[in-house]
Design a protein around this motif. Structure first.
Motif, mmCIF file in Angstrom:
data_model
loop_
_atom_site.group_PDB
_atom_site.id
_atom_site.type_symbol
_atom_site.label_atom_id
_atom_site.label_comp_id
_atom_site.label_asym_id
_atom_site.label_seq_id
_atom_site.Cartn_x
_atom_site.Cartn_y
_atom_site.Cartn_z
ATOM 1 N N PHE A 335 44.282 43.431 46.150
ATOM 2 C CA PHE A 335 43.473 42.954 44.646
ATOM 3 C C PHE A 335 44.344 42.182 44.120
ATOM 4 C CE2 PHE A 335 39.182 43.279 42.741
ATOM 5 C CZ PHE A 335 38.554 42.661 42.977
ATOM 6 N N GLU A 338 46.163 38.975 44.736
ATOM 7 C CA GLU A 338 44.565 37.666 45.269
ATOM 8 C C GLU A 338 44.109 37.703 43.662
ATOM 9 O OE1 GLU A 338 41.292 39.317 47.645
ATOM 10 O OE2 GLU A 338 39.896 37.847 46.707
ATOM 11 N N PHE A 408 35.950 36.667 35.307
ATOM 12 C CA PHE A 408 34.583 37.391 36.593
ATOM 13 C C PHE A 408 35.820 38.327 37.202
ATOM 14 C CE2 PHE A 408 33.267 38.139 40.590
ATOM 15 C CZ PHE A 408 31.596 38.890 39.909
ATOM 16 N N TYR A 409 37.089 37.477 37.866
ATOM 17 C CA TYR A 409 37.218 38.204 39.238
ATOM 18 C C TYR A 409 38.102 39.141 38.506
ATOM 19 C CZ TYR A 409 39.471 36.013 43.752
ATOM 20 O OH TYR A 409 39.551 36.635 44.808
ATOM 21 N N ALA A 412 36.257 42.245 37.693
ATOM 22 C CA ALA A 412 35.821 42.930 38.521
ATOM 23 C C ALA A 412 37.118 43.555 38.987
ATOM 24 C CB ALA A 412 36.082 41.947 39.678
ATOM 25 N N GLY A 476 35.212 26.301 39.234
ATOM 26 C CA GLY A 476 33.755 27.197 38.591
ATOM 27 C C GLY A 476 32.644 27.104 38.969
ATOM 28 N N THR A 477 31.775 26.577 39.920
ATOM 29 C CA THR A 477 31.113 26.281 40.658
ATOM 30 C C THR A 477 30.841 26.802 42.421
ATOM 31 O OG1 THR A 477 31.205 23.887 40.707
ATOM 32 C CG2 THR A 477 29.681 24.819 39.217
ATOM 33 N N TYR A 478 32.088 26.512 42.719
ATOM 34 C CA TYR A 478 32.196 26.629 44.029
ATOM 35 C C TYR A 478 33.396 27.101 44.681
ATOM 36 C CZ TYR A 478 31.178 26.506 49.748
ATOM 37 O OH TYR A 478 31.253 27.147 50.983
ATOM 38 N N PRO A 479 34.131 28.089 43.565
ATOM 39 C CA PRO A 479 35.542 28.789 44.265
ATOM 40 C C PRO A 479 35.688 28.993 45.521
ATOM 41 C CG PRO A 479 34.547 30.303 43.110
ATOM 42 C CD PRO A 479 32.845 29.245 42.895
ATOM 43 N N THR A 480 34.968 29.029 46.326
ATOM 44 C CA THR A 480 34.751 30.199 48.429
ATOM 45 C C THR A 480 36.496 29.391 49.291
ATOM 46 O OG1 THR A 480 32.461 30.332 47.930
ATOM 47 C CG2 THR A 480 33.893 30.161 49.243
ATOM 48 N N ILE A 483 39.431 31.396 46.913
ATOM 49 C CA ILE A 483 39.087 32.404 47.434
ATOM 50 C C ILE A 483 39.759 32.544 48.573
ATOM 51 C CG2 ILE A 483 38.088 34.058 47.047
ATOM 52 C CD1 ILE A 483 36.389 33.513 45.164
ATOM 53 N N ARG A 484 39.459 31.709 49.528
ATOM 54 C CA ARG A 484 39.700 31.583 51.315
ATOM 55 C C ARG A 484 41.310 31.270 51.150
ATOM 56 N NH1 ARG A 484 35.364 29.249 53.607
ATOM 57 N NH2 ARG A 484 33.330 31.099 53.581
ATOM 58 N N GLN A 487 43.270 34.667 49.962
ATOM 59 C CA GLN A 487 42.984 35.653 49.853
ATOM 60 C C GLN A 487 43.955 35.958 51.361
ATOM 61 O OE1 GLN A 487 38.588 36.281 51.060
ATOM 62 N NE2 GLN A 487 39.378 38.706 50.767
ATOM 63 N N TRP B 73 27.112 31.594 48.569
ATOM 64 C CA TRP B 73 27.584 31.279 47.865
ATOM 65 C C TRP B 73 29.011 31.398 47.282
ATOM 66 C CZ3 TRP B 73 26.389 31.855 41.596
ATOM 67 C CH2 TRP B 73 27.012 30.610 40.849
ATOM 68 N N LEU B 187 29.033 45.021 37.087
ATOM 69 C CA LEU B 187 29.976 45.302 38.214
ATOM 70 C C LEU B 187 30.819 46.378 38.320
ATOM 71 C CD1 LEU B 187 32.648 42.656 36.485
ATOM 72 C CD2 LEU B 187 32.276 42.677 39.137
#
Lengths: 494, 504
Positions: A335, A338, A408-409, A412, A476-480, A483-484, A487, B73, B187
């Motif tokens: 983690f 990542e 945020f990451y 988290a 900022g709006t679609y980090p997916t 992230i993939r 990961q 999302w 969180l």
């Protein structure tokens, strides 16, 4: 003997090296700024795409010195892209200067090579070689405008600092070598994971000394004292390079060591012996890193409040950002990889964008670093000022920007590893940090008399910051998608 | 999709208003008016369509969504783009677009500089607010929560009055730190829920049933509460509010008081009791005490202000104390009262800020001492002002009265002492009301003001506000009916048998 596959793995390094030689030769034949930048960018682009070729043979240990795996290739990609952006910004910056500007790009390429070596090193020797290859061109880049006082001062400061930190590093490596009899990360890891009796004192002091050297490079508190002066003094594109490529490469190396230490079955380095026991929250070194992280966040953010020079504000802000990253760095295993990697990508985009705007507004004769230079910019240059605002908001971690997802990451990761104290410090100091970012932003939107006209900005520079701003919003709006990728890369390490 | 449009219309409208700002000031004004108008029509359509609909909900799924949309999302963290609307969000969205239209109209003449960018910020704040009222994914909620701050800060910092920079930065830092504490809490809740169930999700419905140890629940609840209390604002976290309200342009003040403060109240209703019923009940006495302190303190400070706008700002502190009281009494009467107060306060304070803006445009001052005897020169303005001052101090027949009586009745079931003190607060309220009426409208016209009375556009702004506040005061039943199912669902989520008002 080296196999052909080894050369495939080394392709990015070879291309960067070849480009630097080619640029040098080109300068000998024809002094053209445009051509030099073109060739540099071309070489870096080629190096970037060669990563996909190298990916086929990864992971591969090339000589005991370099480990070319997904992780290394990802970071080399980041470094090369960052360097290319710096090269393009440098074009705008040095185009306003008369004569002798082409050599800058040779230095840039060599420094980039050093950073790439750092990202893939698996041995103290390559660690040190990479670091020096990165640092030595930087002395000259800092002082590239010798007719001005500040850059010279920055160059000398950086030279002395780097020399001291190298000395610390070497001594630390020597101590660990004395204790374990090896300099290969892989061997060190397996020795530490084993249950033979060891001279813990030697290893510990060695690790602390190495940490000191690394702390200098990453400008972590209390080794940060050089940062504001060098950031302020160096030409703007060089500052951007130090802030991103140099620090990113160092983090790449550090992170690999951390993962190995927490999870000793991984055959890489172990610089944090006490954590090798399996409990990431224990041990003097981990405690020390936590302390450094807290100090960096607090000092960086509070000292930034006192600055009125934009480059110094960004310098202190970068100290704080390094502190934030350390929080995730202390999180558990995969983690951490990542999170740190994702955050570094957003940090690259944001920092390059911010310094990009500073660069585009600056002259080799005078840096645009006073807040007054930015007063009312929005009403004269809405595009530049708007993008600068977005970059600052991203550094502050506000939504719609990459920095928001990054932060945020981080929170988290910190929360998932129950690092509550550090997470609280992160949150409170980053709330305070908004104050100085807002001060700059408010200046951008202030009503002001039109100041001296701003030099024209090339199509290239403008295009580049638009691309960076686009990346900022996208992440900022679609980090997916990112992230993939991250990961998949982290899975390769852990 | 209709929910997405509620967010998208102001977003796109804002971009268009900015882009066409150069072609003339009126272009951006009309674009924004059309955008908020469309939003308003859409929300009214939703209201009419769902009127009288019977909602089903159970203890397992205690939500009464009228509309819903759920898209993937960021699957890495179990984050979804999940919007849903129930009676509570519906009412607040109608209020949002209603006040949005009036804000655009109120700034028609006031804003002459950088008109395009102004409307961009205005519409983006509205979009963020709608997002807050609709998001039922906690990450999305936080996203929208933070998103509305930046344009609001710009509204204050660029178009505000004398000390605008100070006020803007103070506003931002207060709310931002509150938001970050909420992020930690979100969180923590997410991780605890994920570890307990294996389902890592930010969805409101999932998190409703998180098993929490009392100690943990208390901390997480406080994280959420910090953010909502700052936004509400609860005494003693209210100090950003008078500054922000006073320095903001009229439209900014209307949005701040009418809508932004309501996001805090909305958060309390939506999250605090349903997610942490036990912990919320434990802190309720303390919070209600602070609420009462806020009511009295706000009223006293309003009484002692010399700046008209600051006076109105402090009355907000007082009124929002009632919301706090109502929510934390957590019975049917109290909650009804709190929601009613949110709507009525939005209308009455919005109107007062518009009136102050109109007088400032004419006299270029907000000092109460420099006014006096305005009734003789501006009878229409003074008449409307008188009406809304009476609304603010809770005169029967106007919306605030219904709200405050309900809150008092709700509080009475929990604590008699607090009810008495809150009633005293209303009494103090009459002091500032009387002082305002006396000093501004009546008395001799010492300064010899001769001012033009309200024009057609200005009357057009005020008439809907007058009608609404009277309607809320005389026939509030439609509001209660819209909200009924939601309230029962919320109470059920908080582990309480739903008590229906007026149904026995």
């Amino acid at each position: 003997m080296m196999q052909p596959a080894d050369f495939t793995a080394l392709l990015p390094f070879l291309i960067i090296t070849a480009t630097s030689v080619a640029v040098m030769l080109l300068i000998a034949v024809v002094r053209s700024h445009r051509w030099t930048v073109g060739l540099t960018t071309l070489g870096l682009t080629a190096a970037f795409f060669s990563l996909f070729i190298s990916l086929r043979v990864a992971p591969r240990q090339v000589t005991p010195l370099l480990l070319v795996d997904r992780y290394a290739l990802f970071y080399i990609g980041l470094i090369v892209a960052g360097a290319a952006a710096v090269a393009l910004f440098s074009y705008d910056y040095f185009e306003k200067k008369e004569g002798r500007r082409e050599e800058f790009y040779v230095l840039l390429l060599v420094a980039t090579l050093g950073a790439a070596v750092l990202a893939s090193s698996s041995h103290f020797a390559s660690f040190f070689l990479g670091l020096e290859t990165l640092s030595i061109p930087l002395f000259a880049m800092n002082a590239y405008l010798p007719d001005r006082k500040r850059p010279l001062e920055a160059g000398i400061k950086y030279l002395i600092l780097a020399a001291v930190s190298s000395a610390f590093l070497l001594f630390g490596m020597a101590l660990i070598y004395a204790a374990l009899g090896t300099m290969s990360f892989r061997r060190i890891a397996s020795l530490l994971a084993g249950d033979q009796p060891m001279e813990t004192i030697l290893i510990l002091s060695g690790a602390v000394l190495i940490l000191t050297g690394v702390g200098f490079k990453l400008s972590l508190v209390p080794f940060h004292l050089w940062t504001p002066d060098v950031y302020e003094g160096a030409p703007a594109p060089v500052t951007a390079f130090i802030a991103t490529v140099s620090k990113g490469a160092m983090f790449a190396l550090l992170l690999r060591a951390q993962v190995a230490a927490v999870n000793p079955t991984l055959q890489t380095a172990a610089l944090i012996p006490s954590a090798a026991a399996g409990d990431p929250a224990a041990g003097p070194i981990v405690f020390l890193i936590a302390l450094i992280a807290a100090a960096s966040m607090i000092a960086g953010n509070f000292l930034a409040l006192l600055q009125s020079n934009v480059k110094r504000i960004l310098a202190y802000s970068s100290i704080a950002q390094m502190g934030y990253i350390l929080v995730a760095f202390l999180a558990a295993g995969r983690f951490a990889v990542e999170t740190v990697t994702f955050y570094l990508v957003t940090y690259f985009v944001t920092t390059l964008g911010a310094f990009g705007v500073v660069t585009l507004l600056s002259h080799p004769d005078r840096e645009a670093d006073q807040i007054d230079d930015y007063r009312g910019l929005f009403w004269r240059r809405p595009l530049l000022a708007g993008i600068f605002t977005a970059m600052l908001l991203s550094l502050a971690g506000l939504p719609l920007t990459a920095g928001f997802v990054g932060k945020f990451y981080l929170v988290a990761a910190g929360a998932a590893s129950a690092l509550w104290t550090l997470v609280f410090i992160l949150v409170i100091t980053s709330g305070i940090s908004v104050f100085y970012y807002l001060r700059v932003i408010v200046a951008l939107f202030a009503n002001a008399e039109p100041a001296a006209p701003i030099a024209s900005i090339s199509f290239l520079g403008r295009g580049l910051i638009i691309v960076l701003a686009g990346l900022l919003i996208w992440l900022g709006t679609y980090p997916t998608p990112l992230i993939r990728i991250v990961q998949a890369m982290a899975a390769g390490v852990g | 999709m209709i929910l997405v449009w509620l967010i998208l219309i102001p977003l796109i409208g804002g971009l268009l208003a900015w882009a066409f700002g150069r072609d003339g000031k009126n272009t951006s004004r009309w674009i924004s008016l059309i955008a908020v108008g469309l939003g308003f029509i859409l929300s009214i359509v939703l209201w009419v369509r769902n009127a009288g609909r019977v909602m089903t909900f159970s203890a397992e799924r205690p939500v009464a969504w009228l509309e819903e949309i759920n898209l993937p999302w960021i699957p890495r963290f179990g984050i979804t783009f999940h919007l849903a609307m129930d009676g509570l969000s519906l009412l607040l969205i109608v209020l949002t677009f209603f006040l949005g239209i009036l804000s655009v109209l109120a700034s028609w003449r006031e804003i002459q500089e950088r008109v395009g960018f102004f409307h961009f910020n205005l519409l983006w704040v509205l979009s963020g607010i709608v997002g807050v009222f609709l998001a039922v994914d906690l990450f999305l909620f936080y996203f929208a929560w933070e998103l509305m701050l930046i344009p609001m800060t710009f509204l204050i910092a660029i178009w505000g009055h004398e000390r605008r920079i100070y006020a803007a930065i103070k506003f931002f830092i207060f709310t931002h730190i509150g938001g970050l504490l909420m992020l930690i809490a979100i969180l923590a809740l997410y991780l605890i829920h994920g570890r307990a169930t294996g389902n890592y999700s930010f969805a409101y419905e999932d998190l409703l049933n998180t098993p929490l140890r009392p100690e943990t629940a208390r901390w997480i609840m406080l994280g959420f509460f910090a953010s909502f209390a700052v936004k509400l604002p609860m005494f003693p976290f209210h100090t950003w509010l008078p500054d922000a309200h006073t320095e903001a342009p009229t439209a900014g003040s209307v949005i701040l008081a009418g809508l932004l403060l309501k996001t805090g109240a909305y958060g309390l209703l939506r999250f605090i009791f349903p997610l942490f019923p036990q912990a919320a009940r434990e802190v309720a006495p303390y919070v209600m005490t602070l609420g009462v302190i806020g009511i009295i303190y706000g009223a006293f400070l309003a009484f002692s202000q010399t700046d008209l706008k600051r006076l109105v700002a402090y009355t907000s502190v007082s009124h929002l104390g009632f919301v706090l009281l109502g929510v934390f009494s957590w019975n049917a009467l109290g909650i009804q009262g709190a929601v009613m107060e949110m709507l009525a306060h939005g209308i009455s304070t919005g109107a007062l800020f518009i009136l102050v803006g109109q007088i400032q445009e004419r006299t270029h001052t907000r000092e109460i001492d420099r006014m006096g005897g305005l009734w003789s020169t501006m009878p229409r303005w003074s008449g409307v002002g008188f009406l809304f001052t009476m609304a603010a101090i809770g005169l029967p027949g106007l919306g605030n009265f219904i709200a405050e009586v309900l809150v008092l009745l709700g509080t009475y079931r929990v604590s008699v002492a607090l009810t008495v003190w809150a009633a005293v607060g209303i009494l103090v309220g009459t002091f500032y009301g009387m002082r305002l009426v006396q000093k501004v409208f009546h008395g001799p016209n010492r300064n010899g003001w001769t001012l033009p009375d309200l024009g057609t556009r200005e009357i057009l702004i005020l008439v809907p506000l007058i009608l609404t506040i009277v309607w809320l005061g005389i026939y509030p039943q439609p509001v209660f009916e819209t909200f009924q199912a939601t309230m029962e669902a919320l109470q059920l989520a908080a582990g309480q048998t739903a008590v229906a008002l007026g149904r026995g």
